[in-house]
Design a protein around this motif. Structure first.
Motif, PDB file in Angstrom:
ATOM      1  N   ALA A   1     -13.666   0.029   1.223  1.00  0.00           N
ATOM      2  CA  ALA A   1     -12.587   0.969   1.542  1.00  0.00           C
ATOM      3  C   ALA A   1     -11.436   0.263   2.238  1.00  0.00           C
ATOM      4  CB  ALA A   1     -13.132   2.105   2.406  1.00  0.00           C
ATOM      5  N   ALA A   2     -11.748  -0.645   3.151  1.00  0.00           N
ATOM      6  CA  ALA A   2     -10.699  -1.376   3.862  1.00  0.00           C
ATOM      7  C   ALA A   2      -9.897  -2.259   2.919  1.00  0.00           C
ATOM      8  CB  ALA A   2     -11.320  -2.206   4.978  1.00  0.00           C
ATOM      9  N   SER A   3     -10.564  -2.835   1.914  1.00  0.00           N
ATOM     10  CA  SER A   3      -9.846  -3.699   0.974  1.00  0.00           C
ATOM     11  C   SER A   3      -8.902  -2.887   0.087  1.00  0.00           C
ATOM     12  CB  SER A   3     -10.824  -4.499   0.119  1.00  0.00           C
ATOM     13  OG  SER A   3     -11.459  -3.707  -0.866  1.00  0.00           O
ATOM     14  N   ILE A   4      -9.275  -1.650  -0.246  1.00  0.00           N
ATOM     15  CA  ILE A   4      -8.366  -0.772  -0.991  1.00  0.00           C
ATOM     16  C   ILE A   4      -7.132  -0.488  -0.142  1.00  0.00           C
ATOM     17  CG2 ILE A   4      -8.086   1.476  -2.099  1.00  0.00           C
ATOM     18  CD1 ILE A   4     -11.154   1.523  -2.472  1.00  0.00           C
ATOM     19  N   ASP A   5      -7.362  -0.166   1.120  1.00  0.00           N
ATOM     20  CA  ASP A   5      -6.268   0.107   2.047  1.00  0.00           C
ATOM     21  C   ASP A   5      -5.356  -1.112   2.175  1.00  0.00           C
ATOM     22  OD1 ASP A   5      -4.868   1.695   3.866  1.00  0.00           O
ATOM     23  OD2 ASP A   5      -6.108   1.067   5.561  1.00  0.00           O
ATOM     24  N   ALA A   6      -5.950  -2.298   2.270  1.00  0.00           N
ATOM     25  CA  ALA A   6      -5.160  -3.521   2.377  1.00  0.00           C
ATOM     26  C   ALA A   6      -4.300  -3.734   1.136  1.00  0.00           C
ATOM     27  CB  ALA A   6      -6.086  -4.721   2.591  1.00  0.00           C
ATOM     28  N   CYS A   7      -4.870  -3.475  -0.047  1.00  0.00           N
ATOM     29  CA  CYS A   7      -4.096  -3.626  -1.288  1.00  0.00           C
ATOM     30  C   CYS A   7      -2.933  -2.652  -1.334  1.00  0.00           C
ATOM     31  CB  CYS A   7      -5.009  -3.428  -2.497  1.00  0.00           C
ATOM     32  SG  CYS A   7      -6.121  -4.800  -2.809  1.00  0.00           S
ATOM     33  N   ARG A   8      -3.174  -1.419  -0.872  1.00  0.00           N
ATOM     34  CA  ARG A   8      -2.073  -0.445  -0.828  1.00  0.00           C
ATOM     35  C   ARG A   8      -0.947  -0.943   0.071  1.00  0.00           C
ATOM     36  NH1 ARG A   8       0.342   1.383   3.146  1.00  0.00           N
ATOM     37  NH2 ARG A   8      -1.671   1.543   4.199  1.00  0.00           N
ATOM     38  N   ALA A   9      -1.300  -1.456   1.235  1.00  0.00           N
ATOM     39  CA  ALA A   9      -0.284  -1.972   2.147  1.00  0.00           C
ATOM     40  C   ALA A   9       0.445  -3.171   1.543  1.00  0.00           C
ATOM     41  CB  ALA A   9      -0.926  -2.352   3.476  1.00  0.00           C
ATOM     42  N   LEU A  10      -0.296  -4.026   0.848  1.00  0.00           N
ATOM     43  CA  LEU A  10       0.309  -5.197   0.212  1.00  0.00           C
ATOM     44  C   LEU A  10       1.305  -4.781  -0.866  1.00  0.00           C
ATOM     45  CD1 LEU A  10       0.115  -8.357   0.059  1.00  0.00           C
ATOM     46  CD2 LEU A  10      -1.521  -8.010  -1.801  1.00  0.00           C
ATOM     47  N   LEU A  11       0.915  -3.822  -1.706  1.00  0.00           N
ATOM     48  CA  LEU A  11       1.828  -3.342  -2.745  1.00  0.00           C
ATOM     49  C   LEU A  11       3.069  -2.696  -2.144  1.00  0.00           C
ATOM     50  CD1 LEU A  11      -0.372  -1.720  -5.537  1.00  0.00           C
ATOM     51  CD2 LEU A  11       0.985  -3.806  -5.690  1.00  0.00           C
ATOM     52  N   ALA A  12       2.866  -1.905  -1.098  1.00  0.00           N
ATOM     53  CA  ALA A  12       3.997  -1.212  -0.484  1.00  0.00           C
ATOM     54  C   ALA A  12       5.025  -2.200   0.047  1.00  0.00           C
ATOM     55  CB  ALA A  12       3.495  -0.304   0.640  1.00  0.00           C
ATOM     56  N   ARG A  13       4.554  -3.304   0.593  1.00  0.00           N
ATOM     57  CA  ARG A  13       5.473  -4.274   1.198  1.00  0.00           C
ATOM     58  C   ARG A  13       5.957  -5.335   0.220  1.00  0.00           C
ATOM     59  NH1 ARG A  13       3.054  -8.097   5.690  1.00  0.00           N
ATOM     60  NH2 ARG A  13       2.575  -9.297   3.794  1.00  0.00           N
ATOM     61  N   ASP A  14       5.040  -5.885  -0.580  1.00  0.00           N
ATOM     62  CA  ASP A  14       5.359  -7.071  -1.386  1.00  0.00           C
ATOM     63  C   ASP A  14       5.133  -6.864  -2.877  1.00  0.00           C
ATOM     64  OD1 ASP A  14       5.777  -8.410   1.048  1.00  0.00           O
ATOM     65  OD2 ASP A  14       3.682  -9.062   1.147  1.00  0.00           O
ATOM     66  N   GLY A  15       4.922  -5.609  -3.311  1.00  0.00           N
ATOM     67  CA  GLY A  15       4.539  -5.373  -4.695  1.00  0.00           C
ATOM     68  C   GLY A  15       5.502  -5.940  -5.711  1.00  0.00           C
ATOM     69  N   GLU A  16       6.782  -5.706  -5.533  1.00  0.00           N
ATOM     70  CA  GLU A  16       7.748  -6.167  -6.544  1.00  0.00           C
ATOM     71  C   GLU A  16       7.768  -7.692  -6.620  1.00  0.00           C
ATOM     72  OE1 GLU A  16      12.410  -5.618  -7.898  1.00  0.00           O
ATOM     73  OE2 GLU A  16      11.483  -4.201  -6.514  1.00  0.00           O
ATOM     74  N   GLU A  17       7.743  -8.348  -5.475  1.00  0.00           N
ATOM     75  CA  GLU A  17       7.763  -9.811  -5.462  1.00  0.00           C
ATOM     76  C   GLU A  17       6.505 -10.390  -6.103  1.00  0.00           C
ATOM     77  OE1 GLU A  17       7.638 -13.459  -2.168  1.00  0.00           O
ATOM     78  OE2 GLU A  17       8.084 -11.411  -1.532  1.00  0.00           O
ATOM     79  N   LEU A  18       5.347  -9.849  -5.747  1.00  0.00           N
ATOM     80  CA  LEU A  18       4.095 -10.351  -6.303  1.00  0.00           C
ATOM     81  C   LEU A  18       3.987 -10.084  -7.797  1.00  0.00           C
ATOM     82  CD1 LEU A  18       1.669  -9.330  -3.433  1.00  0.00           C
ATOM     83  CD2 LEU A  18       2.316 -11.662  -4.070  1.00  0.00           C
ATOM     84  N   CYS A  19       4.448  -8.914  -8.216  1.00  0.00           N
ATOM     85  CA  CYS A  19       4.415  -8.597  -9.650  1.00  0.00           C
ATOM     86  C   CYS A  19       5.390  -9.464 -10.433  1.00  0.00           C
ATOM     87  CB  CYS A  19       4.694  -7.117  -9.875  1.00  0.00           C
ATOM     88  SG  CYS A  19       3.324  -6.039  -9.392  1.00  0.00           S
ATOM     89  N   ALA A  20       6.524  -9.821  -9.818  1.00  0.00           N
ATOM     90  CA  ALA A  20       7.468 -10.718 -10.481  1.00  0.00           C
ATOM     91  C   ALA A  20       6.814 -12.077 -10.732  1.00  0.00           C
ATOM     92  CB  ALA A  20       8.722 -10.879  -9.634  1.00  0.00           C
TER      93      ALA A  20
END
Length: 479
Positions: free
Chosen positions: A270-289
């Motif tokens: 559950a914590a890792s899902i939460d961490a991924c959500r936070a990561l996408l919210a902050r850095d999603g566009e850059e990481l997806c690029a």
């Protein structure tokens, strides 16, 4: 100073991650003497490091009485990010999410419009819910044999022919990354007064970069299931179920989710899902690029290899890499064996296809080394070019004899495979990879389906989920 246990600095925006870090810090410091489960008691002297970090949600990340509050906060943040008004974190993967949506969609005996190149979890969700499938088939690419999308016209026609259907349930993107017109499907479903549900297990990153397709909810779907552990850097089994509740009942969704979920969810998942959500919210566009650049470079390198075909273009999810080998003559299972020996196992390999998964966690070095290793393996096994043979998973045309639930619970018997032709299957049978059913409970066992399964087996595919994986016998509904 960077915390090596939270290298991206996500805990301030991820309440479950923060709680997991605090809990495991206390355990490591010897400050915990739990008198609750799990039985390893945060100590490793019996079974070793395999239990490291296994802090439960209840009684670990927070007290047994209050952990739901912490979980709800994390789920609300995910709902906002994906534009939903209901979200649940699953520690049992998209398998559980699909079954929960099936239980939420309708009542026993109702029909549901369903794509046939589905994951087995959707089909077994229909068994649990007692829903009757009305199959809609994806188009198939004649050159490669791989599935394309389900046409909107096929869904519209099915809704007209079955006006009492309770929902439309599609898988998008497909296992091989082909995508369809979800906005058109949403319009078709909504005009018929039913919700659109989407198994988007491979699509947790979609919608976070302008060059990626929108995620299912943004395209108009009413609910989606997605795996945080597939495209995102979450713990295995981490998934999200997200919905807009205008056409779905919130209380029913909650009941359906809880009916098939564990009452002892792993806090680390559950914590890792939460961490991924936070990561996408902050850095999603850059990481997806970066992801898109890596996959585009890999496609270019592989497309330059004589005989190699790489899926690309309209209707293909741009971060998915699917490599087709018939033009090289190399056998995919032999290529896979070389990749495994090199420490590079892939998601899927059959005679004609190699599907590696490139994610946000990859970088130029990992992808370059992989493509070099793959090209070398192809060259080692190069032979005369051949015509592709579609996996039976993509070519199945089911003949429904009775509802899946009826067949699942009916008395059954074991018969030799030859005698099973024309009988009704009591079991689910799939070549793995990709694990998409060729036979399902309630479907007629045809000579073509049995021959296709045997051909896949002869080429090295494992026959999954069958009582007899040798295919010498099959389970059928008693006559």
């Amino acid at each position: 100073m960077v915390d090596p246990r939270d290298p991206s600095g996500l805990r301030g925006d991820a309440p479950l991650l923060d709680a997991w870090l605090r809990s495991t810090e206390r355990a490591a410091a010897g400050a915990l003497t739990p008198m609750s489960v799990p039985g390893h008691k945060q100590r490793q002297y019996l079974t070793g490091a395999v239990v490291a970090g296994d802090s439960p949600l209840y009684g670990g990340l927070d007290t047994i009485k209050h952990a739901d509050v912490l979980l709800a906060e994390a789920e609300q943040r995910a709902a906002r990010l994906w534009g939903a008004d209901w979200c649940r974190f699953s520690v049992a993967g998209s398998t559980h999410g699909n079954q929960a949506l099936a239980l939420a969609a309708g009542s026993p005996g109702q029909e549901v419009i369903v794509t046939r190149n589905l994951h087995r979890s959707v089909l077994l969700g229909l068994v649990l819910a007692g829903l009757r499938p009305v199959w809609v088939q994806p188009d198939r690419d004649q050159a490669t044999g791989l599935p394309r999308a389900v046409p909107v016209a096929a869904v519209r026609a099915a809704l007209v022919s079955h006006p009492a259907a309770c929902a439309v349930f599609l898988g998008d993107p497909s296992y091989v990354g082909t995508t369809g017109d979800l906005a058109g499907h949403a319009r078709a479903a909504h005009e018929a007064g039913v919700p659109l549900l989407v198994d988007a297990a491979w699509a947790a990153h979609l919608g976070f970069h302008p060059e990626l397709p929108p995620h299912a909810l943004a395209a108009g779907a009413d609910a989606m299931v997605t795996s945080a552990h597939k495209a995102l850097p979450a713990y295995t089994q981490g998934a999200l179920v997200l919905a807009r509740t205008g056409r779905l009942d919130r209380a029913r969704l909650d009941r359906a989710f809880e009916a098939t979920h564990t009452t002892s969810p792993a806090g680390a998942i559950a914590a890792s899902i939460d961490a991924c959500r936070a990561l996408l919210a902050r850095d999603g566009e850059e990481l997806c690029a970066r992801l898109l650049r890596l996959v585009a470079a890999a496609r270019a390198r592989l497309a330059a290899v004589p005989g190699v075909l790489v899926l690309a273009g309209p209707g293909v999810e741009p971060s998915k890499l699917v490599v087709l080998l018939p033009g090289t003559g190399a056998h995919g299972n032999a290529v896979e064996a070389d990749l495994i020996a090199a420490g590079m196992p892939v998601e899927m390999a059959d005679r004609d296809t190699i599907v590696p998964i490139i994610t946000l966690a990859d970088d130029e070095d990992t992808v370059t080394r992989f493509t070099q290793t793959l090209v070398a393996a192809i060259e080692r096994h190069r032979a005369a070019p051949r015509t592709p043979t579609p996996s039976p998973a993509w070519a199945v045309t089911p003949v429904l004899a009775m509802p899946p639930r009826t067949a699942f619970f009916a008395p059954n018997e074991t018969v030799v495979a030859g005698a099973a032709i024309g009988r009704t299957s009591a079991e689910l049978v799939a070549p793995y990879p990709p694990g998409i059913p060729v036979l399902a409970p309630g479907e007629v066992i045809t000579a073509g389906a049995l021959a296709a399964l045997r051909a896949a087996q002869a080429e090295g595919s494992r026959i999954a989920y069958a009582a007899d994986p040798t295919l010498a016998t099959l389970q059928v509904v008693q006559a």
